[in-house]
Write a protein that holds these residues in place. Structure first.
Motif, PDB file in Angstrom:
ATOM      1  N   UNK A  12       0.824  -1.202   0.000  1.00  0.00           N
ATOM      2  CA  UNK A  12       0.000   0.000   0.000  1.00  0.00           C
ATOM      3  C   UNK A  12       0.860   1.255   0.000  1.00  0.00           C
ATOM      4  N   UNK A  13       1.900   1.272   0.824  1.00  0.00           N
ATOM      5  CA  UNK A  13       2.814   2.419   0.845  1.00  0.00           C
ATOM      6  C   UNK A  13       3.537   2.564  -0.488  1.00  0.00           C
ATOM      7  N   UNK A  14       3.870   1.447  -1.118  1.00  0.00           N
ATOM      8  CA  UNK A  14       4.507   1.500  -2.427  1.00  0.00           C
ATOM      9  C   UNK A  14       3.604   2.141  -3.464  1.00  0.00           C
ATOM     10  N   UNK A  15       2.334   1.768  -3.461  1.00  0.00           N
ATOM     11  CA  UNK A  15       1.380   2.364  -4.397  1.00  0.00           C
ATOM     12  C   UNK A  15       1.221   3.856  -4.113  1.00  0.00           C
ATOM     13  N   UNK A  16       1.165   4.227  -2.858  1.00  0.00           N
ATOM     14  CA  UNK A  16       1.062   5.644  -2.516  1.00  0.00           C
ATOM     15  C   UNK A  16       2.288   6.423  -2.983  1.00  0.00           C
ATOM     16  N   UNK A  17       3.466   5.825  -2.869  1.00  0.00           N
ATOM     17  CA  UNK A  17       4.684   6.488  -3.339  1.00  0.00           C
ATOM     18  C   UNK A  17       4.630   6.704  -4.849  1.00  0.00           C
ATOM     19  N   UNK A  18       4.188   5.692  -5.581  1.00  0.00           N
ATOM     20  CA  UNK A  18       4.095   5.810  -7.037  1.00  0.00           C
ATOM     21  C   UNK A  18       3.093   6.892  -7.416  1.00  0.00           C
ATOM     22  N   UNK A  19       1.935   6.888  -6.795  1.00  0.00           N
ATOM     23  CA  UNK A  19       0.905   7.883  -7.104  1.00  0.00           C
ATOM     24  C   UNK A  19       1.390   9.289  -6.775  1.00  0.00           C
ATOM     25  N   UNK A  49      10.687   3.932  -8.507  1.00  0.00           N
ATOM     26  CA  UNK A  49      11.402   2.654  -8.478  1.00  0.00           C
ATOM     27  C   UNK A  49      11.261   1.979  -7.115  1.00  0.00           C
ATOM     28  N   UNK A  50      11.436   2.729  -6.051  1.00  0.00           N
ATOM     29  CA  UNK A  50      11.296   2.162  -4.703  1.00  0.00           C
ATOM     30  C   UNK A  50       9.849   1.741  -4.457  1.00  0.00           C
ATOM     31  N   UNK A  51       8.904   2.553  -4.885  1.00  0.00           N
ATOM     32  CA  UNK A  51       7.498   2.198  -4.736  1.00  0.00           C
ATOM     33  C   UNK A  51       7.148   0.946  -5.510  1.00  0.00           C
ATOM     34  N   UNK A  52       7.721   0.787  -6.701  1.00  0.00           N
ATOM     35  CA  UNK A  52       7.491  -0.406  -7.513  1.00  0.00           C
ATOM     36  C   UNK A  52       8.003  -1.649  -6.796  1.00  0.00           C
ATOM     37  N   UNK A  53       9.194  -1.557  -6.225  1.00  0.00           N
ATOM     38  CA  UNK A  53       9.760  -2.702  -5.495  1.00  0.00           C
ATOM     39  C   UNK A  53       8.926  -3.014  -4.257  1.00  0.00           C
TER      40      UNK A  53
END
Length: 61
Positions: A12-19, A49-53
């Motif tokens: 969830x945090x990764x998706x938030x970072x990407x958005x 990149x970090x959010x994707x990982x």
């Protein structure tokens, strides 16, 4: 498992970072000085990149 170690929070945090990174890049695309646009784009790439990982991390172990 402790409350802070819930495995579903990391994707969830990764998706938030990407958005957030994409929204920032879109927001500065047409407005603002060129140097600021470039700075936002440079910061957005590693954040995505970090959010994707974080989003696609395997928790099957």
């Amino acid at each position: 498992m402790a409350e802070s170690e819930h495995p579903q929070r990391t994707p969830f945090y990764g998706v938030l970072m990407i958005i957030a990174a994409l929204a920032a890049a879109i927001a500065v695309t047409y407005y603002g000085p060129t140097w600021f646009r470039v700075a936002v784009y440079i910061v957005a790439v590693p954040v995505v990149a970090v959010g994707f990982v974080m989003t696609l991390r395997d928790y099957s172990r």
